[in-house]
Structures are given as C-alpha cells and as structure tokens.
Design an enzyme around this catalytic site. Structure first.
Site: not given
Length: 330
Positions: A87, A90
């Site tokens: 991700c 993230c």
C-alpha cells in the site's frame, strides 16, 4: 452512520459491538457512556493516573497479541494503523502517525497492524480500504480516518482523541525508552538523512500541499532524470493530489452515471489503488483500454503505467496486468 462490528475477534475478548460514527472523537464516546476498564488489569480500575511501562510507543500487533494491547486502552488511547506492505499511501501515512504519536509523549500508544498477516483484525475493524486508522478508548472503537491525510490533520485528530479519552476518564500514560530522554537515546538508529534536493518536496507532502510536492518532485527529476526515489515519490503524490478534496461516493457516482467518461473511470481507478483494491483498478482500466478509440487509449495507458509505478514493478498484480496490456497493444 454507525457500522456494526463483530462482538469478538477470534481469540479476543475486547468488545467491538459498535463502531461509532466518524468524528465521534470530537463529541464523546460512541454511545455516550463511560468505557469500562477491560478485565485482566492489575486492579480492574479505570486508567486514571496509571503509568504503564511498554517496550515502545509504536508496537506491531497481531491477531494473537491484540487482546493484550487493547487492554492498555483503559490507560491511554490506543491507535491502530491498519496497513500493508504493498500500500503506497500507507508508506506516506505511517511515518507521520509514528512521529505524531511520539509528540504526545506517552499519552497515546500506536499499534501497527499488517492486514495481510492478520486478517482477523482486518475483519474485526471492517477495513474496507487501507490505510485505516481506528482508536480504542476504554475498549471502545473510535474511527479516526482512512487514506493518507496531512500531518497537521493527524495532529489535530490525535488532540481530539486525547480530549475524548480525558472525558471518559482515560488519563493515564505509557512510558517507553523512546519517551524518556537519557543516555540510551543516542543508541537509537538515526533516521536516514533526506537528500537536500528532496527536502522541499518532502516537506510539501508532509504538510499536505500535494500540488507543491508534485511541482518540487518534477523539478528534481528535470535535473536528475535517473533519480528513482524521486520518480517513485512523484507518482505517489500525484495520486494523492488527484484524490485530494474528493469523496469516494462522488467519484464512484460520477463513474456510474457516465461509463463513457474517461476521466471519471480514471478517478475510480485512482480511488481503488489508494484503497488497496489494486486488481479492481487494473481490471477497470484494461477493460476501458480495450473499449476505447486510439485517442482515448493514450490517456488510459498512461494512467495504467503510472499506477503500475505506484504499486511497484515487482508486484505480481502489476506483472499480470502489464502482460494483459501488452496483449491488448500487440
């Protein structure tokens, strides 16, 4: 709007029966009652005035260790950062949350959850996209935000969370070597130095000024086209900039209302990648590529290639999608 949560996660005992509406950190506990201290503490009292030693203010949490960490929410708010290695948003958000957590000097504890390795927790918190950030105060969940947000907003939300905790009698503190200044502080590994050429771009992204960050990274690449780190950062902040100020509902509604609107479909693909639905994004764009004319194909192909960079060239989903794109091209 409240979301129903499972009453227990596998092997856990924390009550997650109701997930409060977003923004409840500013107004009080999810149901207006005082959270009770979880069972198993030293004296089953609230967290008022307690000081608990922890290894660090930032801890990795698993399905197996969740219960132990969640019990600390009777002492301080415990913030859960649900993330995954693949991700990209993230990777932007996590360092910001860690930095802000340490600024609160033990009044907040950060628990990091790898959703791929801990599907029980991902299911318990109903993480439909990542990054997802949720807090526990006295065992009760308080949703904070989803997606990468500016550092100033993270700091503001944490401040509201601490205020909520105080209203609920959760006013303890956790202590860790990272909190206490002392001789051991010099033993901590130093953070990698930011190259001077990257500093302006990094600072712009950290304060949430994605337009400025894009311009700064483009300036870096104009001078050093082979700078792989700058290129990776550029595609990431461009994605965040395209999504800035837009809601998921608005993006999806626009695409559903006009399937032939290329920009609307590209917007949903951006949203899916940012939320971790990588396969959905790639499939949408590959199908769109196959269905459009030559002029429109250029825009779709360019967006696909950019999203491949966001996810990572070595990711199996990128490799598969790149192969399908090659078949469509040739």
């Amino acid at each position: 709007m409240s979301q129903q949560m499972p009453e227990r996660i596998p092997g856990g005992g924390i009550d997650l029966s109701h997930l409060a509406a977003r923004g409840s950190a500013a107004s009080g506990a999810p149901d207006g009652t005082r959270p009770s201290a979880p069972a198993g503490g030293a004296d089953d009292r609230s967290g008022a005035g307690q000081i608990v030693d922890v290894p660090d203010l930032v801890l990795d949490v698993t399905d197996a260790t969740f219960e132990q960490i969640a019990q600390l929410s009777a002492v301080v708010p415990v913030v859960f950062d649900l993330w995954a290695e693949w991700c990209e948003p993230c990777k932007t958000l996590s360092p910001v949350i860690e930095r802000v957590t340490r600024e609160f000097s033990g009044r907040v504890l950060l628990a990091k959850v790898d959703v791929d390795a801990n599907p029980g927790l991902a299911q318990a918190f109903q993480a439909q996209s990542i990054p997802t950030v949720v807090a526990l105060v006295g065992g009760r969940p308080v949703p904070l935000f989803q997606g990468a947000v500016p550092e100033a907003q993270v700091r503001e939300v944490f401040g509201q969370l601490v205020q909520l905790a105080e209203q609920q009698g959760v006013v303890g503190r956790v202590e860790a070597p990272s909190v206490d200044a002392g001789d051991d502080e010099g033993d901590a590994p130093a953070e990698p130095a930011i190259p001077p050429a990257h500093l302006a771009a990094v600072e712009a992204a950290e304060r949430g000024d994605y337009a400025a960050a894009v311009a700064e990274w483009e300036s870096v690449l104009a001078k050093a086209p082979a700078d792989a780190e700058a290129r990776a950062a550029l595609v990431q902040v461009k994605l965040l900039h395209r999504l800035e100020g837009r809601t998921a509902d608005a993006i999806r509604s626009a695409a559903a209302a006009d399937p032939g609107d290329i920009e609307a479909q590209l917007g949903v693909a951006d949203l899916d990648v940012a939320g971790g639905h990588v396969e959905d994004a790639f499939l949408r764009l590959l199908e769109l590529f196959a269905a459009t004319d030559a002029e429109q194909r250029t825009a779709v192909r360019e967006r696909l290639l950019e999203l491949f960079e966001v996810v990572g060239a070595a990711d199996p989903r990128v490799i598969a999608a790149r192969g399908r794109l090659a078949n469509l091209l040739y």
